[in-house]
Design an enzyme around this catalytic site. Structure first.
Site, PDB file in Angstrom:
ATOM      1  N   THR A   1       0.841  -1.192   0.000  1.00 33.98           N
ATOM      2  CA  THR A   1       0.000   0.000   0.000  1.00 33.98           C
ATOM      3  C   THR A   1       0.878   1.244   0.000  1.00 33.98           C
ATOM      4  O   THR A   1       1.982   1.255   0.529  1.00 33.98           O
ATOM      5  CB  THR A   1      -0.944   0.031   1.216  1.00 33.98           C
ATOM      6  OG1 THR A   1      -0.187   0.157   2.429  1.00 33.98           O
ATOM      7  CG2 THR A   1      -1.800  -1.235   1.269  1.00 33.98           C
ATOM      8  N   GLY A   2       0.382   2.300  -0.629  1.00 31.19           N
ATOM      9  CA  GLY A   2       1.164   3.522  -0.715  1.00 31.19           C
ATOM     10  C   GLY A   2       2.452   3.313  -1.483  1.00 31.19           C
ATOM     11  O   GLY A   2       3.534   3.649  -1.005  1.00 31.19           O
TER      12      GLY A   2
ATOM     13  N   GLY B   1       8.798   6.609  -3.334  1.00 32.94           N
ATOM     14  CA  GLY B   1       9.568   6.375  -2.125  1.00 32.94           C
ATOM     15  C   GLY B   1       9.742   4.933  -1.741  1.00 32.94           C
ATOM     16  O   GLY B   1      10.013   4.060  -2.575  1.00 32.94           O
ATOM     17  N   ILE B   2       9.585   4.649  -0.452  1.00 34.01           N
ATOM     18  CA  ILE B   2       9.815   3.313   0.094  1.00 34.01           C
ATOM     19  C   ILE B   2       8.875   2.290  -0.518  1.00 34.01           C
ATOM     20  O   ILE B   2       9.283   1.177  -0.853  1.00 34.01           O
ATOM     21  CB  ILE B   2       9.667   3.348   1.632  1.00 34.01           C
ATOM     22  CG1 ILE B   2      10.819   4.153   2.257  1.00 34.01           C
ATOM     23  CG2 ILE B   2       9.620   1.936   2.201  1.00 34.01           C
ATOM     24  CD1 ILE B   2      10.624   4.459   3.735  1.00 34.01           C
TER      25      ILE B   2
ATOM     26  N   SER C   1       8.515   4.000  12.297  1.00 35.12           N
ATOM     27  CA  SER C   1       9.542   5.019  12.103  1.00 35.12           C
ATOM     28  C   SER C   1      10.368   5.136  13.369  1.00 35.12           C
ATOM     29  O   SER C   1       9.889   4.834  14.473  1.00 35.12           O
ATOM     30  CB  SER C   1       8.882   6.372  11.794  1.00 35.12           C
ATOM     31  OG  SER C   1       9.814   7.426  11.886  1.00 35.12           O
TER      32      SER C   1
ATOM     33  N   TYR D   1       2.552  12.816  14.635  1.00 33.27           N
ATOM     34  CA  TYR D   1       3.095  11.786  13.743  1.00 33.27           C
ATOM     35  C   TYR D   1       3.874  10.746  14.549  1.00 33.27           C
ATOM     36  O   TYR D   1       3.701   9.537  14.354  1.00 33.27           O
ATOM     37  CB  TYR D   1       3.998  12.437  12.702  1.00 33.27           C
ATOM     38  CG  TYR D   1       4.666  11.451  11.764  1.00 33.27           C
ATOM     39  CD1 TYR D   1       4.015  11.013  10.620  1.00 33.27           C
ATOM     40  CD2 TYR D   1       5.945  10.958  12.029  1.00 33.27           C
ATOM     41  CE1 TYR D   1       4.616  10.111   9.754  1.00 33.27           C
ATOM     42  CE2 TYR D   1       6.557  10.060  11.173  1.00 33.27           C
ATOM     43  CZ  TYR D   1       5.890   9.638  10.037  1.00 33.27           C
ATOM     44  OH  TYR D   1       6.496   8.734   9.191  1.00 33.27           O
TER      45      TYR D   1
END
Length: 251
Positions: free
Chosen positions: A13-14, A18-19, A138, A151
């Site tokens: 997903t997403g 990027g990653i 993260s 966040y």
């Protein structure tokens, strides 16, 4: 490549940049049939073309349950199962205490916590013995961060979800692990500094100075760690948090 994911069905997903995109490319190159999601169709189509290997794009916002229902209905109808689930969609903005709004809070937790919960829960009927679920947290989840508290708190929640879910899934053969990147050179990171290129480079330089390896990471370096957690090479790794941070959160 070594085809470590040959005959596997994977969802990232997403994955339009990027990653997520780097990991989807790696999964596909290792033999997986890869599904990816993104919110913008034009960007999603570009990512699918970039991944190649028969990748399939599904336009979806992971914070919308109806989009998730459509996503998993498609995977079920076309494949009947899911072997690897990399829950990577998310994001957030910076606001200091005193300026935090309800909108900011809801948007961050919807994208980083609600979306994770319901993505995994709705995927469960497709997961089985030997399946691997990887969540993106993260280093901010274990660090204090000025202007980034909401966040950071959302990423701490992701880490704890994995701890609890491996108990809920005991005996199913489904593994749940967490990858926690440090500062990674992605569009999402540099955009925190605004549109000015000098300020963006200044942010990258500052972050590099906080990393014992002396640099920020690349998306492909996170992808390699996720690949390890997706394969049988990590068959006895469950509920773990793998830091890929150049040592930033280890000092």
């Amino acid at each position: 490549m070594t085809n470590r994911l040959a005959n596997k069905i994977a969802l990232v997903t997403g994955a339009t940049s990027g990653i997520g995109l780097a990991t989807a490319k790696l999964f596909a190159s290792e033999g997986a049939k890869v599904y990816i999601t993104g919110r913008r169709k034009d960007v999603l189509d570009k990512a699918v073309a970039e991944i190649g290997h028969g990748a399939v794009g599904v336009q979806a916002d992971s914070a919308r349950n109806e989009d998730l229902d459509n996503l998993f209905a498609k995977v079920k109808s076309e494949q009947g199962r899911l072997d690897v689930l990399f829950v990577n969609a998310g994001g957030g903005a910076m606001l200091p205490l005193g300026q935090i709004t309800e909108e900011h809070f809801d948007d961050t937790f919807d994208r980083n916590v609600k979306a994770v919960v319901f993505t995994v829960q709705k995927a469960l009927p497709l997961l089985g013995q030997g399946s691997s679920v990887i969540l993106t947290s993260s280093v901010t989840g274990i660090e204090g961060n000025a202007n980034f508290s909401i966040y950071s708190a959302s990423k701490a929640a992701v880490r704890n979800l994995a701890r609890s879910w491996i108990l809920d899934l005991k005996g199913t053969g489904i593994r749940v692990n967490v990858v926690s990147p440090g500062p990674i050179h992605t569009a999402g990171l540099v955009e925190l500094a605004g549109d000015d290129k000098v300020q963006q480079q200044g942010l990258l330089d500052y972050l590099a100075s906080t990393v014992p390896l002396g640099r920020v990471g690349e998306p492909e370096e996170i992808g390699k760690a996720v690949l390890f957690l997706a394969t049988e090479e990590s068959s006895f790794v469950n509920g773990a948090e793998l830091f890929v941070d150049g040592g930033k959160a280890q000092i």
